[in-house]
Design an enzyme around this catalytic site. Sequence first.
Site, PDB file in Angstrom:
ATOM      1  N   VAL A 129       9.607  -4.864  17.235  1.00  0.00           N
ATOM      2  CA  VAL A 129      10.357  -3.634  17.045  1.00  0.00           C
ATOM      3  C   VAL A 129      10.740  -3.073  18.412  1.00  0.00           C
ATOM      4  CG1 VAL A 129      10.349  -1.305  16.085  1.00  0.00           C
ATOM      5  CG2 VAL A 129       9.153  -3.142  14.903  1.00  0.00           C
ATOM      6  N   ASP A 239       2.592  -3.177  -2.720  1.00  0.00           N
ATOM      7  CA  ASP A 239       1.731  -3.320  -1.547  1.00  0.00           C
ATOM      8  C   ASP A 239       1.469  -1.962  -0.894  1.00  0.00           C
ATOM      9  OD1 ASP A 239       0.120  -4.711   0.191  1.00  0.00           O
ATOM     10  OD2 ASP A 239       1.738  -5.183   1.593  1.00  0.00           O
TER      11      ASP A 239
END
Length: 550
Positions: A129, A239
């Site tokens: 990122v 999740d």
Amino acid sequence: MLQHMKDQSNLIEQEFLVGSKQRIKKIFLLMSEGMLFKVSELQLKRAPLLTMHVQFIDPSSDHFVQLNSDETLYGFRLSYQGKSLEIFTSDKANYEIWKTHFRLNCIMNNFHDAFSVSKMIGKGSFAKVYSATKKENNNQYAIKAFSKSYMSQQSKGIESLLNEIKVMRRLNHPNIVKLHEVHETTNSIYFVLDMIQGGELLQRVRETGFLPAQTMQKLAFNLISALRHMHENNLIHRDLKPENLLLKSTENHYEIVLADFGLATSLNEEPLFKRCGTPGFVAPEILEYVDGMDFYCDKCDVFSAGVILYLLITGNAPFAGADQKSILKSNKQCEVDFKDQQFKLAPTQMQDLVQSMLIRKPSFRLSSEECLKHPYFKELAKEYNRQIELFQNNLQGYSEFKNAIKIGTQEIEQRSPLNFNSSESISSNISLTKQKQRKSSIVVGASKFSQYSAKLSKQNSREIAGKFYSYLDIPQKQEPKKQQDLHRLALTNSQMKNMANCKQDSFDDPTAENCNIGAMVRQYNSTRQIRIPDSSLKIKECNTPTLQKQ
């Protein structure tokens, strides 16, 4: 085909100029959710937006159509399956509208022209990122970068990226991460997300201690509101866990953003994996699912959210164990200690809500909609209904987002997905033979992402839509793990970590001065190598030379 177009909502339409055999003519295009239509008197043709690539043509360029016009023309180059179509319009306002929609729905290939990357701010097994500035408006974004060569080596890795894109584009909520654009270069796929300043919720709680009752109420409401938005669109997350909840800022502890849609899937389509999740947070019905049973419903997310709230209230996870195997066993048995001293100190209505969310049998468990109607949220619901108009759901993405609240993520965590083939074991469900068959069907010369996108595009829309998987959730054979912190019990095994370390250098590093994506490579980007089927748009041949095999 005509009936299909009529069923689409929020159509936008425009007449464009195109160059054809050294003459200029007009064509009429319609854009709907996920599809671009070319309309003529005799026929209607279409092409999917998910795997279409778009470049913006500068008004000062010397295209044949532009040179033969007395007006300033703004254009797009649409690339799909090895062919391209250049379209132009003199209407600047409509051009900007189409530009917005192309960014939201297609794959762009001008990343290094559009963004200035400053530094890396996160790193995981499958992605990096970066912080970046968009040149046209100086806005800051978080860029999540994926190595195409690495993803193509993972079982269903390419489908995972397409799934991530498709799911996130259907979501528009203040408490859900927003995907603004997707870019492809020779080596990488880039997700453009909003910058989040607050970090992980769990880390904040560790630093500040237990959250006050009023903060917990607002946090729970925001979390369940995000789930309701997903469930209204027939999507499930599968999740949910503290690591996937990020805070928008450092100003408060309740404005959260739901992230990581790697295991998300549509209830209307066939998922890639049916038994998956994180031990200690997954709903029992997912662990118990076997082929032939009725598929579980969106209440699986409510259960996981209940586990998170229980953890935040008590400081303990409801399903503990010395290792992953024992946690899974406890998770499946679903025996929650509601007599915990810390839990009993919570407001009575909050206790009742969490207990209703953690009921083992889904038919008795509250839905996300029912949770928001619980007395615990009575006052917050009134305020929420007054404010929600600011963040109206827009599945097709055909409205301006200038005033939208910016949400996103800059956090990356290392973890591997869990594909539960039995209640106590985790293994891969793809064979080497299937991987070899998939590789043999790819055309040499195009990028791996584009090749697979082209392959998927040739299938019918249901097959394309059904390819759901996660770039951070590639199933691998798991080795026994040493005891770890509870929230890290489902992280990647040593084999995956070694693979990730070996492959990190293959990323197209956007911060490097000499980063393999020069002007020539961008000009002949692999995104032009996709071919269009006969049933889609008729567009002229692209003479772009093919790239050498990576």
